[in-house]
Design a protein around this motif. Structure first.
Motif, PDB file in Angstrom:
ATOM      1  N   THR A 219     -13.386  -7.546  -0.847  1.00 15.16           N
ATOM      2  CA  THR A 219     -12.176  -7.991  -1.537  1.00 15.16           C
ATOM      3  C   THR A 219     -11.808  -7.052  -2.671  1.00 15.16           C
ATOM      4  O   THR A 219     -10.632  -6.750  -2.891  1.00 15.16           O
ATOM      5  CB  THR A 219     -12.353  -9.421  -2.074  1.00 15.16           C
ATOM      6  OG1 THR A 219     -12.781 -10.286  -1.025  1.00 15.16           O
ATOM      7  CG2 THR A 219     -11.044  -9.955  -2.640  1.00 15.16           C
ATOM      8  N   LEU A 220     -12.813  -6.559  -3.382  1.00 13.87           N
ATOM      9  CA  LEU A 220     -12.553  -5.677  -4.516  1.00 13.87           C
ATOM     10  C   LEU A 220     -12.477  -4.205  -4.116  1.00 13.87           C
ATOM     11  O   LEU A 220     -11.935  -3.391  -4.864  1.00 13.87           O
ATOM     12  CB  LEU A 220     -13.650  -5.845  -5.575  1.00 13.87           C
ATOM     13  CG  LEU A 220     -13.518  -7.032  -6.523  1.00 13.87           C
ATOM     14  CD1 LEU A 220     -14.772  -7.199  -7.360  1.00 13.87           C
ATOM     15  CD2 LEU A 220     -12.295  -6.873  -7.428  1.00 13.87           C
TER      16      LEU A 220
ATOM     17  N   ALA B  38     -10.385 -12.342 -12.598  1.00 14.96           N
ATOM     18  CA  ALA B  38     -10.541 -11.682 -11.292  1.00 14.96           C
ATOM     19  C   ALA B  38     -11.577 -12.409 -10.444  1.00 14.96           C
ATOM     20  O   ALA B  38     -11.383 -12.593  -9.228  1.00 14.96           O
ATOM     21  CB  ALA B  38     -10.951 -10.221 -11.500  1.00 14.96           C
TER      22      ALA B  38
ATOM     23  N   ILE C  99     -10.834 -14.266  -6.733  1.00 13.25           N
ATOM     24  CA  ILE C  99     -11.562 -13.991  -5.490  1.00 13.25           C
ATOM     25  C   ILE C  99     -12.242 -15.265  -4.989  1.00 13.25           C
ATOM     26  O   ILE C  99     -12.319 -15.513  -3.779  1.00 13.25           O
ATOM     27  CB  ILE C  99     -12.571 -12.859  -5.725  1.00 13.25           C
ATOM     28  CG1 ILE C  99     -11.800 -11.557  -5.984  1.00 13.25           C
ATOM     29  CG2 ILE C  99     -13.517 -12.699  -4.536  1.00 13.25           C
ATOM     30  CD1 ILE C  99     -12.659 -10.395  -6.365  1.00 13.25           C
TER      31      ILE C  99
ATOM     32  N   ARG D 205      -9.724 -17.137  -3.061  1.00  9.35           N
ATOM     33  CA  ARG D 205      -9.515 -16.571  -1.717  1.00  9.35           C
ATOM     34  C   ARG D 205     -10.620 -17.022  -0.760  1.00  9.35           C
ATOM     35  O   ARG D 205     -10.350 -17.306   0.416  1.00  9.35           O
ATOM     36  CB  ARG D 205      -9.477 -15.043  -1.786  1.00  9.35           C
ATOM     37  CG  ARG D 205      -8.247 -14.500  -2.505  1.00  9.35           C
ATOM     38  CD  ARG D 205      -8.115 -12.995  -2.328  1.00  9.35           C
ATOM     39  NE  ARG D 205      -6.907 -12.473  -2.950  1.00  9.35           N
ATOM     40  CZ  ARG D 205      -6.445 -11.248  -2.794  1.00  9.35           C
ATOM     41  NH1 ARG D 205      -7.111 -10.396  -2.017  1.00  9.35           N
ATOM     42  NH2 ARG D 205      -5.330 -10.848  -3.395  1.00  9.35           N
TER      43      ARG D 205
ATOM     44  N   ALA E 172      -4.800 -11.762 -13.313  1.00  8.79           N
ATOM     45  CA  ALA E 172      -5.572 -11.049 -12.292  1.00  8.79           C
ATOM     46  C   ALA E 172      -4.916 -11.189 -10.917  1.00  8.79           C
ATOM     47  O   ALA E 172      -4.889 -10.222 -10.137  1.00  8.79           O
ATOM     48  CB  ALA E 172      -7.007 -11.576 -12.254  1.00  8.79           C
ATOM     49  N   GLU E 173      -4.401 -12.357 -10.609  1.00  9.41           N
ATOM     50  CA  GLU E 173      -3.748 -12.559  -9.309  1.00  9.41           C
ATOM     51  C   GLU E 173      -2.510 -11.671  -9.176  1.00  9.41           C
ATOM     52  O   GLU E 173      -2.277 -11.094  -8.097  1.00  9.41           O
ATOM     53  CB  GLU E 173      -3.378 -14.031  -9.145  1.00  9.41           C
ATOM     54  CG  GLU E 173      -4.582 -14.929  -8.908  1.00  9.41           C
ATOM     55  CD  GLU E 173      -4.209 -16.381  -8.795  1.00  9.41           C
ATOM     56  OE1 GLU E 173      -4.924 -17.134  -8.115  1.00  9.41           O
ATOM     57  OE2 GLU E 173      -3.181 -16.795  -9.399  1.00  9.41           O
TER      58      GLU E 173
ATOM     59  N   MET F 145      -3.729  -8.161  -8.514  1.00  6.53           N
ATOM     60  CA  MET F 145      -4.247  -8.013  -7.153  1.00  6.53           C
ATOM     61  C   MET F 145      -3.109  -7.910  -6.147  1.00  6.53           C
ATOM     62  O   MET F 145      -3.184  -7.139  -5.184  1.00  6.53           O
ATOM     63  CB  MET F 145      -5.174  -9.181  -6.816  1.00  6.53           C
ATOM     64  CG  MET F 145      -6.497  -9.157  -7.591  1.00  6.53           C
ATOM     65  SD  MET F 145      -7.557 -10.587  -7.268  1.00  6.53           S
ATOM     66  CE  MET F 145      -8.039 -10.263  -5.562  1.00  6.53           C
ATOM     67  N   GLU F 146      -2.058  -8.674  -6.336  1.00  2.00           N
ATOM     68  CA  GLU F 146      -0.915  -8.617  -5.421  1.00  2.00           C
ATOM     69  C   GLU F 146      -0.252  -7.241  -5.433  1.00  2.00           C
ATOM     70  O   GLU F 146       0.294  -6.802  -4.421  1.00  2.00           O
ATOM     71  CB  GLU F 146       0.103  -9.694  -5.815  1.00  2.00           C
ATOM     72  CG  GLU F 146      -0.380 -11.122  -5.544  1.00  2.00           C
ATOM     73  CD  GLU F 146       0.555 -12.156  -6.143  1.00  2.00           C
ATOM     74  OE1 GLU F 146       1.564 -11.738  -6.775  1.00  2.00           O
ATOM     75  OE2 GLU F 146       0.287 -13.355  -5.990  1.00  2.00           O
TER      76      GLU F 146
ATOM     77  N   ASN G 253      -1.949  -4.441  -6.138  1.00  4.65           N
ATOM     78  CA  ASN G 253      -3.023  -3.446  -6.006  1.00  4.65           C
ATOM     79  C   ASN G 253      -3.276  -2.713  -7.318  1.00  4.65           C
ATOM     80  O   ASN G 253      -3.597  -1.511  -7.332  1.00  4.65           O
ATOM     81  CB  ASN G 253      -2.693  -2.437  -4.898  1.00  4.65           C
ATOM     82  CG  ASN G 253      -2.639  -3.088  -3.528  1.00  4.65           C
ATOM     83  OD1 ASN G 253      -3.452  -3.949  -3.209  1.00  4.65           O
ATOM     84  ND2 ASN G 253      -1.664  -2.685  -2.721  1.00  4.65           N
TER      85      ASN G 253
ATOM     86  N   LEU H 178      -5.374  -4.114  -9.843  1.00  3.96           N
ATOM     87  CA  LEU H 178      -6.492  -4.693 -10.578  1.00  3.96           C
ATOM     88  C   LEU H 178      -7.501  -3.643 -11.019  1.00  3.96           C
ATOM     89  O   LEU H 178      -7.936  -3.628 -12.178  1.00  3.96           O
ATOM     90  CB  LEU H 178      -7.181  -5.770  -9.740  1.00  3.96           C
ATOM     91  CG  LEU H 178      -8.393  -6.448 -10.391  1.00  3.96           C
ATOM     92  CD1 LEU H 178      -7.982  -7.146 -11.683  1.00  3.96           C
ATOM     93  CD2 LEU H 178      -9.050  -7.430  -9.440  1.00  3.96           C
TER      94      LEU H 178
END
Length: 423
Positions: A82-83, A212, A216, A219, A266-267, A270-271, A273, A275
């Motif tokens: 994921t990371l 973060a 995750i 998810r 954080a979300e 992440m959306e 890219n 993070l």
């Protein structure tokens, strides 16, 4: 190193520190200059000895039935995939008795600050109105992180902990373990800076890392819902909810900041890219975590004042919001003037062991926002002075116990709050 061996070493170190402390106390007849040095060293040793005692208690619990938890490879891989990062070393997760976790968390909170400065912060926060006289920062904050917790990450060691109630087959427990694994992975790639960076950078970094990990974890739970039909998350903990409601707004706000603000931040990263880029250059202020502004905060030039400087720090955008929430819990608009924060600084000065003076300067974006902050400060000063009306701008207000309070406007966009001990 095995816990029993480490326990023995720490106990030996505590005994040695106690011996040094005793030796220093026998030198009362030394010259005045040497005595001052010894007293400072004694205070440092007392703080270190107390930390060692806390560590010993936690390690004793670990040695008497703890151990390490076998981490499922699929959870490790989920965190890595994921990371887009790999573990640099195998993650270490300990098991600890549930009733011992709070002591471990308290020790970690106390050890993250420079020696002797947590007490100074508490004294400053009490004079600012963020804490009541009987509030204790570390135990109360630790309670929010340990009551009903399935897992906990120790940012001081980079290791994780689960309680003896941990069930490997439980999906909520798996998700809690995953959250810890993500924190360990982030800690390995983006470790904390050497030394303590200050309250604002520390809180901003913690919010981003914890946010973060929670993103995750969410998810993972969503995947379980699709694959296994599991639609719940972690069980609601009524005891923890009741505890949060009973705590001062400041501690409650610090405890929930990573989930309330760090998680959505954080979300969003992440959306997009973004993070990992943000983790490479972590935010330095809580205002940046809110995402409302991106600027270098102003550092107000503090006025000359008598006494010895004990501590100088920033309450930050978050601290200002929580200060307003403390003064008026019913005002949902407190975050509006707090969003205009552009910098702040507070100083605690000692005129003697018992006479401490606080000065807090807050820089706002607009005169209108400064008006709101000044009004709140005048109401607070009037309440502390046990007056039937608000204090007057620029005028010292004296409380029945001799404390003096004053709110001034050094500039159109700056508010100064002073809480002075009796003369």
């Amino acid at each position: 190193m095995r816990p029993p061996v480490l326990l023995a070493l720490l106990i030996g170190g505590a005994i040695g520190a106690a011996g040094i402390l005793q030796g220093l106390q026998w030198k009362n007849a030394a010259a005045a200059s040497a005595q001052e040095d010894n007293e400072a060293r004694i205070r440092d040793l007392e703080s270190e000895l107390e930390m060692l005692r806390s560590e010993n208690e936690s390690l004793r619990s670990l040695a008497q039935g703890g151990g390490e938890v076998e981490v499922p490879p699929e959870l490790e891989h989920f965190a890595e995939d994921t990371l887009g990062l790999d573990f640099r070393s195998s993650p270490v997760v300990h098991k600890i008795a549930f009733e011992e976790l709070r002591g471990r968390v308290i020790a970690s909170i106390e050890s993250r600050f420079p020696p002797n400065t947590l007490d100074h912060r508490q004294q400053a926060w009490r004079r600012m109105g963020l804490l009541a006289p009987d509030d204790l920062f570390a135990p109360q904050l630790a309670a929010t992180r340990s009551l009903g917790a399935r897992s906990w990450f120790d940012d001081q060691t980079g290791e994780g902990w689960v309680t003896d109630q941990f069930q490997p087959s439980s999906i909520p427990d798996q998700s809690a373990l995953l959250r810890v694994l993500v924190r360990i992975l982030l800690h390995q790639h983006f470790p904390p800076p050497p030394g303590y960076p200050g309250d604002e950078p520390d809180r901003a970094r913690e919010a981003l890392h914890h946010g973060a990990a929670m993103a995750i974890e969410n998810r993972f739970l969503a995947r379980q819902a699709l694959g296994l039909g599991f639609t719940g998350s972690q069980n609601r903990n009524n005891d923890a909810t009741d505890l949060l409601a009973s705590l001062p707004a400041y501690i409650r706000g610090l405890a929930t900041f990573p989930s309330r603000v760090g998680l959505p931040r954080a979300e969003r990263l992440m959306e997009k890219n973004g993070l990992l880029t943000a983790l490479h250059s972590p935010p330095q202020t809580t205002a940046a975590v809110f995402g409302e502004v991106d600027f270098s905060p102003l550092v107000p030039e503090m006025p000359d004042a008598p006494g010895t400087l004990v501590i100088e720090e920033s309450a930050g955008r978050l601290g200002l919001e929580l200060w307003l929430a403390t003064l008026d819990p019913e005002d949902p608009q407190g975050a509006v003037p707090a969003a205009a924060w552009r910098g702040d600084r507070y100083q605690l000065r000692a005129r003697s062991d018992s006479l401490l003076d606080l000065c807090w300067d807050i820089e706002l974006a607009t005169p209108a926002a400064a008006d709101r902050i000044a009004e709140a400060g005048l109401a607070f000063a009037g309440a502390l002075a046990e007056s039937d009306s608000d204090a007057t701008l620029g005028v010292l207000t004296t409380a029945p116990d001799g404390r003096r309070l004053r709110v001034t406007r050094p500039t159109a966009t700056r508010v100064r709050f002073e809480h002075l001990s009796p003369p």
